[in-house]
Design an enzyme around this catalytic site. Structure first.
Site: not given
Ligand SMILES: Cc1c2[nH]c(c1CCC(=O)O)Cc1[nH]c(c(CCC(=O)O)c1C)Cc1[nH]c(c(CCC(=O)O)c1C)Cc1[nH]c(c(C)c1CCC(=O)O)C2
Length: 357
Positions: A32, A41, A155, A28, A78
């Site tokens: 944000r 975004r 999920y 990540r 994602d």
């Molecule tokens: C479980 C999982 C997800 N997504 C991901 C996982 C596996 C890794 C982990 O366990 O963290 C993987 C993921 N998601 C994202 C990346 C981008 C690459 C990186 O910089 O690592 C990666 C590798 C961007 C993202 N994916 C997401 C965001 C936040 C979205 C936003 O900008 O609001 C980002 C930057 C959304 C997301 N997508 C998911 C979740 C739980 C969330 C968070 C929701 C939240 O916090 O509001 C599912």
């Protein structure tokens, strides 16, 4: 496209070759906590709008690399793009995380699932990979990724995040044959997805098994590990300019490092609940080890961050026969939105300084 890289520490470490400094990237690393991410975004309108726009996805992938001397880029996307493309209808509720409009709840739902078209519904991901490779221009390697079959199934069945994973675990217990059908089709999709990313230009591939650690050991082996083994066996790694090693990351997978290092994957990513030295011993030189600082360390003061980085490096060296080779530095899980960008600089600099050979 030529694979000649200005900085190949990350790929060398995955081959357990000597490097001048331990390579570091952060799960990540685009997100944000960076004001420039929040601005892009906003421009995109939503997270999915951002992820589905190759130019903007490329922009946010590059943002952390402009601030910090990171040794790898990770595709901005994602893990839930795959079930979305399988027709489940992904959406995000502000503050609540990801949700599916049509979760998988019955054997009939499972029977209807098929591997999505990588040149159709998921073309935007491959377009992002191609755009990012062009923009990186050989500076650092690009990591592509997928969720693990088990984590995606969590999920897909829960319909979103979960505290106890009651629905997906009961499905596995009540109807293991149906659960295996779900995991089989998801594994086919993961393999096709990673292979398409590699062919589009990804230079390493990481599988995120975020929720493997919520299973009992016997259920982990049956419903998670078995499918990671199939991915490691069947996923092509390419050759020459299109080669890409495979990293298996899992939260709470410390007890399974030996089994994971026997899958044929090139790297195993661990969280902070196992010492890196212990992980290195269990891996026995068969794979590179990636990890594993507790992300919460980034809330601590710079001196504490440096100390924890030093401890992690010392632990790895101790368990790896006195050598730092074969280690990729990372957190044990992803960064959070309220982390201080200046602390990330402290972490990255500390890794490079304290690991200089
Ligand atoms: C479980 C999982 C997800 N997504 C991901 C996982 C596996 C890794 C982990 O366990 O963290 C993987 C993921 N998601 C994202 C990346 C981008 C690459 C990186 O910089 O690592 C990666 C590798 C961007 C993202 N994916 C997401 C965001 C936040 C979205 C936003 O900008 O609001 C980002 C930057 C959304 C997301 N997508 C998911 C979740 C739980 C969330 C968070 C929701 C939240 O916090 O509001 C599912």
């Amino acid at each position: 496209m030529s694979n000649t890289l200005q900085n190949d520490r990350f790929l060398r470490a995955l081959r357990r070759e000597p490097v001048d400094r331990t390579p570091v990237w952060l799960m990540r690393q685009a997100g944000r906590y960076l004001p420039e991410y929040r601005a892009t975004r906003k421009q995109a309108g939503s997270f999915l709008g951002l992820a589905k726009n190759p130019e903007l996805a490329c922009e946010v992938t590059m943002q952390p690399l402009r601030r910090y001397p990171l040794d790898a880029a990770i595709l901005f996307s994602d893990i839930l793009t795959v079930p979305d493309a399988m027709g489940l209808g992904l959406y995000f509720v502000e503050g609540e995380g990801p949700k599916f409009e049509r979760p998988v709840r019955s054997a009939d739902d499972i029977a209807r699932l098929a591997v999505p078209d990588m040149d159709g519904e998921l073309r935007y991901v491959m377009d992002a990979v191609r755009t990012i490779r062009r923009e990186l221009d050989g500076s650092v390697p690009l990591i592509g990724f997928s969720g693990s079959p088990w984590t995606l199934a969590c999920y897909m069945v829960e319909g979103g995040g979960s505290k106890d994973f009651a629905r997906v675990k009961s499905l596995a217990m009540n109807d293991p044959a149906a659960m295996h059908r779900l995991l089989e089709v998801t594994t086919d999709a993961v393999i096709a997805y990673l292979d398409a990313q590699r062919q589009a230009g990804a230079q390493a591939m990481q599988v995120f098994d975020t929720w493997g650690g919520v299973l009992s050991p016997s259920m982990y082996r049956e419903f998670s590990l078995r499918y990671l083994q199939r991915i490691a066996r069947e996923l092509p790694r390419g050759e020459g300019d299109s080669a890409a090693p495979l990293i298996l990351f899992g939260k709470g997978n410390g007890a399974y490092v030996e089994e994971l290092s026997n899958t044929g994957a090139q790297g195993v990513g661990v969280d902070w609940t196992i010492d890196l030295g212990e992980a290195a011993r269990r891996a026995g030189g068969r794979v590179a080890i990636q990890g594993n600082l507790d992300p919460v360390t980034l809330y601590a003061q710079p001196e504490a961050i440096r100390r924890e980085v030093g401890r992690a490096l010392d632990s790895y060296r101790e368990g790896n026969g006195g050598s730092l080779d074969g280690h990729v530095f990372n957190l044990g899980h992803g960064m959070s939105p309220d982390m201080n960008p200046d602390h990330v600089a402290v972490l990255v600099d500390a890794v490079h300084e304290l690991s200089a050979r």
